[in-house]
Design a protein around this motif. Sequence first.
Motif, PDB file in Angstrom:
ATOM      1  N   VAL A  33       0.842  -1.196   0.000  1.00  0.00           N
ATOM      2  CA  VAL A  33       0.000   0.000   0.000  1.00  0.00           C
ATOM      3  C   VAL A  33       0.877   1.245   0.000  1.00  0.00           C
ATOM      4  CG1 VAL A  33      -1.660   1.350   1.339  1.00  0.00           C
ATOM      5  CG2 VAL A  33      -1.973  -1.110   1.097  1.00  0.00           C
ATOM      6  N   GLN A  34       1.935   1.215   0.794  1.00  0.00           N
ATOM      7  CA  GLN A  34       2.848   2.359   0.860  1.00  0.00           C
ATOM      8  C   GLN A  34       3.542   2.585  -0.477  1.00  0.00           C
ATOM      9  OE1 GLN A  34       6.233   2.001   3.594  1.00  0.00           O
ATOM     10  NE2 GLN A  34       5.900   4.114   4.226  1.00  0.00           N
ATOM     11  N   GLN A  35       3.927   1.513  -1.155  1.00  0.00           N
ATOM     12  CA  GLN A  35       4.562   1.655  -2.467  1.00  0.00           C
ATOM     13  C   GLN A  35       3.611   2.282  -3.488  1.00  0.00           C
ATOM     14  OE1 GLN A  35       5.945  -2.459  -3.049  1.00  0.00           O
ATOM     15  NE2 GLN A  35       8.043  -1.716  -3.015  1.00  0.00           N
ATOM     16  N   LEU A  36       2.326   2.133  -3.254  1.00  0.00           N
ATOM     17  CA  LEU A  36       1.338   2.739  -4.141  1.00  0.00           C
ATOM     18  C   LEU A  36       1.051   4.186  -3.767  1.00  0.00           C
ATOM     19  CD1 LEU A  36      -1.175  -0.227  -4.521  1.00  0.00           C
ATOM     20  CD2 LEU A  36       0.326   0.717  -6.292  1.00  0.00           C
ATOM     21  N   GLY A  37       1.809   4.710  -2.795  1.00  0.00           N
ATOM     22  CA  GLY A  37       1.682   6.110  -2.410  1.00  0.00           C
ATOM     23  C   GLY A  37       0.475   6.398  -1.555  1.00  0.00           C
ATOM     24  N   SER A  38       0.024   5.394  -0.808  1.00  0.00           N
ATOM     25  CA  SER A  38      -1.153   5.568   0.023  1.00  0.00           C
ATOM     26  C   SER A  38      -0.859   5.053   1.428  1.00  0.00           C
ATOM     27  CB  SER A  38      -2.338   4.817  -0.593  1.00  0.00           C
ATOM     28  OG  SER A  38      -3.523   5.050   0.139  1.00  0.00           O
ATOM     29  N   GLU A  39      -1.833   5.217   2.315  1.00  0.00           N
ATOM     30  CA  GLU A  39      -1.749   4.702   3.675  1.00  0.00           C
ATOM     31  C   GLU A  39      -2.993   3.875   3.955  1.00  0.00           C
ATOM     32  OE1 GLU A  39       0.753   4.893   5.748  1.00  0.00           O
ATOM     33  OE2 GLU A  39       1.985   6.174   4.448  1.00  0.00           O
ATOM     34  N   GLN A  40      -2.791   2.754   4.611  1.00  0.00           N
ATOM     35  CA  GLN A  40      -3.919   1.891   4.951  1.00  0.00           C
ATOM     36  C   GLN A  40      -4.668   2.449   6.152  1.00  0.00           C
ATOM     37  OE1 GLN A  40      -2.900  -2.283   5.417  1.00  0.00           O
ATOM     38  NE2 GLN A  40      -4.527  -2.529   6.932  1.00  0.00           N
ATOM     39  N   GLU A  41      -5.985   2.638   5.991  1.00  0.00           N
ATOM     40  CA  GLU A  41      -6.800   3.138   7.093  1.00  0.00           C
ATOM     41  C   GLU A  41      -7.013   2.057   8.141  1.00  0.00           C
ATOM     42  OE1 GLU A  41     -10.410   4.808   5.729  1.00  0.00           O
ATOM     43  OE2 GLU A  41      -9.464   6.154   4.287  1.00  0.00           O
ATOM     44  N   SER A  42      -7.030   2.458   9.403  1.00  0.00           N
ATOM     45  CA  SER A  42      -7.243   1.518  10.502  1.00  0.00           C
ATOM     46  C   SER A  42      -8.575   0.798  10.335  1.00  0.00           C
ATOM     47  CB  SER A  42      -7.216   2.260  11.838  1.00  0.00           C
ATOM     48  OG  SER A  42      -7.498   1.379  12.899  1.00  0.00           O
ATOM     49  N   GLY A  43      -8.531  -0.516  10.474  1.00  0.00           N
ATOM     50  CA  GLY A  43      -9.756  -1.307  10.382  1.00  0.00           C
ATOM     51  C   GLY A  43     -10.213  -1.610   8.985  1.00  0.00           C
ATOM     52  N   SER A  44      -9.478  -1.158   7.977  1.00  0.00           N
ATOM     53  CA  SER A  44      -9.913  -1.379   6.593  1.00  0.00           C
ATOM     54  C   SER A  44      -9.562  -2.771   6.081  1.00  0.00           C
ATOM     55  CB  SER A  44      -9.289  -0.328   5.665  1.00  0.00           C
ATOM     56  OG  SER A  44      -7.875  -0.379   5.737  1.00  0.00           O
ATOM     57  N   LEU A  45      -8.704  -3.478   6.812  1.00  0.00           N
ATOM     58  CA  LEU A  45      -8.314  -4.837   6.433  1.00  0.00           C
ATOM     59  C   LEU A  45      -8.694  -5.791   7.558  1.00  0.00           C
ATOM     60  CD1 LEU A  45      -6.857  -6.886   4.579  1.00  0.00           C
ATOM     61  CD2 LEU A  45      -4.723  -6.280   5.748  1.00  0.00           C
ATOM     62  N   VAL A  46      -9.467  -6.813   7.216  1.00  0.00           N
ATOM     63  CA  VAL A  46      -9.912  -7.814   8.187  1.00  0.00           C
ATOM     64  C   VAL A  46      -9.535  -9.194   7.661  1.00  0.00           C
ATOM     65  CG1 VAL A  46     -11.899  -8.838   9.357  1.00  0.00           C
ATOM     66  CG2 VAL A  46     -11.833  -6.376   8.949  1.00  0.00           C
ATOM     67  N   PHE A  47      -8.997 -10.033   8.529  1.00  0.00           N
ATOM     68  CA  PHE A  47      -8.622 -11.394   8.159  1.00  0.00           C
ATOM     69  C   PHE A  47      -9.695 -12.386   8.600  1.00  0.00           C
ATOM     70  CE2 PHE A  47      -4.525  -9.307   8.027  1.00  0.00           C
ATOM     71  CZ  PHE A  47      -3.852  -9.955   6.993  1.00  0.00           C
ATOM     72  N   HIS A  48      -9.908 -13.413   7.781  1.00  0.00           N
ATOM     73  CA  HIS A  48     -10.778 -14.535   8.130  1.00  0.00           C
ATOM     74  C   HIS A  48     -10.038 -15.828   7.814  1.00  0.00           C
ATOM     75  CE1 HIS A  48     -14.152 -11.828   8.587  1.00  0.00           C
ATOM     76  NE2 HIS A  48     -14.096 -11.444   7.310  1.00  0.00           N
ATOM     77  N   SER A  49     -10.328 -16.857   8.553  1.00  0.00           N
ATOM     78  CA  SER A  49      -9.728 -18.164   8.273  1.00  0.00           C
ATOM     79  C   SER A  49     -10.631 -19.012   7.379  1.00  0.00           C
ATOM     80  CB  SER A  49      -9.433 -18.915   9.568  1.00  0.00           C
ATOM     81  OG  SER A  49     -10.601 -19.097  10.337  1.00  0.00           O
ATOM     82  N   ARG A  50     -11.913 -18.617   7.244  1.00  0.00           N
ATOM     83  CA  ARG A  50     -12.858 -19.377   6.431  1.00  0.00           C
ATOM     84  C   ARG A  50     -13.732 -18.439   5.606  1.00  0.00           C
ATOM     85  NH1 ARG A  50     -16.798 -22.807   9.409  1.00  0.00           N
ATOM     86  NH2 ARG A  50     -17.374 -20.755  10.236  1.00  0.00           N
ATOM     87  N   ILE A  51     -14.113 -18.888   4.445  1.00  0.00           N
ATOM     88  CA  ILE A  51     -15.028 -18.113   3.614  1.00  0.00           C
ATOM     89  C   ILE A  51     -16.357 -17.927   4.336  1.00  0.00           C
ATOM     90  CG2 ILE A  51     -16.346 -18.155   1.441  1.00  0.00           C
ATOM     91  CD1 ILE A  51     -13.960 -19.586   0.155  1.00  0.00           C
ATOM     92  N   GLU A  52     -16.724 -18.905   5.123  1.00  0.00           N
ATOM     93  CA  GLU A  52     -17.995 -18.841   5.850  1.00  0.00           C
ATOM     94  C   GLU A  52     -18.051 -17.682   6.839  1.00  0.00           C
ATOM     95  OE1 GLU A  52     -17.597 -22.973   4.319  1.00  0.00           O
ATOM     96  OE2 GLU A  52     -16.264 -21.517   5.251  1.00  0.00           O
ATOM     97  N   ASP A  53     -16.907 -17.113   7.202  1.00  0.00           N
ATOM     98  CA  ASP A  53     -16.875 -16.019   8.173  1.00  0.00           C
ATOM     99  C   ASP A  53     -16.997 -14.636   7.537  1.00  0.00           C
ATOM    100  OD1 ASP A  53     -16.506 -17.900  10.186  1.00  0.00           O
ATOM    101  OD2 ASP A  53     -14.309 -17.812  10.037  1.00  0.00           O
ATOM    102  N   ILE A  54     -17.038 -14.577   6.219  1.00  0.00           N
ATOM    103  CA  ILE A  54     -17.097 -13.292   5.517  1.00  0.00           C
ATOM    104  C   ILE A  54     -18.406 -12.571   5.821  1.00  0.00           C
ATOM    105  CG2 ILE A  54     -17.283 -12.233   3.223  1.00  0.00           C
ATOM    106  CD1 ILE A  54     -15.443 -14.496   2.204  1.00  0.00           C
ATOM    107  N   SER A  55     -18.300 -11.261   6.019  1.00  0.00           N
ATOM    108  CA  SER A  55     -19.487 -10.407   6.092  1.00  0.00           C
ATOM    109  C   SER A  55     -19.752  -9.877   4.687  1.00  0.00           C
ATOM    110  CB  SER A  55     -19.246  -9.244   7.058  1.00  0.00           C
ATOM    111  OG  SER A  55     -20.295  -8.310   6.978  1.00  0.00           O
ATOM    112  N   TRP A  56     -20.924 -10.190   4.140  1.00  0.00           N
ATOM    113  CA  TRP A  56     -21.188  -9.896   2.741  1.00  0.00           C
ATOM    114  C   TRP A  56     -21.771  -8.513   2.493  1.00  0.00           C
ATOM    115  CZ3 TRP A  56     -18.854 -12.714  -0.712  1.00  0.00           C
ATOM    116  CH2 TRP A  56     -18.499 -14.027  -0.383  1.00  0.00           C
ATOM    117  N   ALA A  57     -22.001  -7.750   3.539  1.00  0.00           N
ATOM    118  CA  ALA A  57     -22.542  -6.403   3.359  1.00  0.00           C
ATOM    119  C   ALA A  57     -21.542  -5.540   2.583  1.00  0.00           C
ATOM    120  CB  ALA A  57     -22.834  -5.773   4.715  1.00  0.00           C
ATOM    121  N   ASN A  58     -21.999  -4.891   1.533  1.00  0.00           N
ATOM    122  CA  ASN A  58     -21.200  -3.968   0.713  1.00  0.00           C
ATOM    123  C   ASN A  58     -20.076  -4.631  -0.079  1.00  0.00           C
ATOM    124  OD1 ASN A  58     -22.678  -1.668   1.557  1.00  0.00           O
ATOM    125  ND2 ASN A  58     -21.468  -1.567   3.435  1.00  0.00           N
ATOM    126  N   VAL A  59     -20.061  -5.968  -0.144  1.00  0.00           N
ATOM    127  CA  VAL A  59     -19.048  -6.637  -0.966  1.00  0.00           C
ATOM    128  C   VAL A  59     -19.411  -6.465  -2.439  1.00  0.00           C
ATOM    129  CG1 VAL A  59     -18.069  -8.865  -1.646  1.00  0.00           C
ATOM    130  CG2 VAL A  59     -18.345  -8.308   0.787  1.00  0.00           C
TER     131      VAL A  59
END
Length: 312
Positions: free
Chosen positions: A50-76
């Motif tokens: 992200v930094q190499q692209l000249g940007s900064e990652q906003e807090s909370g904008s990246l969330v990890f899941h271990s399973r597809i079943e855990d995805i929140s589909w709102a706004n995807v």
Amino acid sequence: MNDRSAVVVGCGIMGCDIAAIFLAGGWSVQLVGHSPSKWAGAQERVAKSVQQLGSEQESGSLVFHSRIEDISWANVHIVLESVTENMEIKKSIFSTLDRLAPAGVPMGSNSSSMRITDICAGLKTAERMANTHFFQPAHLVPLVEIAKGERTEASTLDALHQVFRSLGRAPVRVNRDVPGFLANRIQHALMREAFAVIDEGLATAEDVDVAVRFGFGFRYAAAGPMLLKEFAGFDTQHAAATVIYPSLCNDSAPGKTLTDLVTRGRFGVKAKKGFRDWTDEAIAEECQRYETALMQAANILVLGRPHADEPS
């Protein structure tokens, strides 16, 4: 775009760099990686990209899941798969996505060799699935190939194309599901001849690299091959092709030099030996030079005046 979310399945190097593209564009990202022990390393890779692209990652904008079943589909708005090149794994992922992803959400596979037609065979919503092939490093190389499967609808290609264009990528449509899509077919034709001239003793590996980087490869940053021949004249191209084509390599299998390298385990930097031996320091230095050059080239492409061969 802050209300838009992308799902990336696979948090290896490619998956992390694809996630970085969306984060740098103001999207939120849900990154699926089955091994939580690797998430910290993935987070570092994403932040660097992200930094190499000249940007900064906003807090909370990246969330990890271990399973597809855990995805929140709102706004995807898009789902991209980027896992190992294993057909059964990919088919399992798309089968799960077929059941869980809301209707209308387009999906892409980053496979460089497997047809989306085969990956999504038998699935109910295959019409919204396509190959979306990035090139490593995905966040620095603008091209994304969007390859149409046998059941892929045109609206899916349009939706994917629009998303990638909005993120500053250079998407191209590939109208049939063929091995190598578009760019790799052209690239492998070049590589076949590059290895052939080494096999024949015409030039060394080092001189091949110099010839490409400082000759026609240098010009390709400004214009693609078709536009270059518009400049030179198709009559000139035809005349040269008539003389050169008969002597070009047209083998249907890898040649001696490439086969010998693989047989001896000289795979390149991953094995620390290829045409030459590599140290950790040399690998780090060359990777840094390579990525810096790519970032500088990207600036030239952005600033350059659009031409007919560039995406619209």
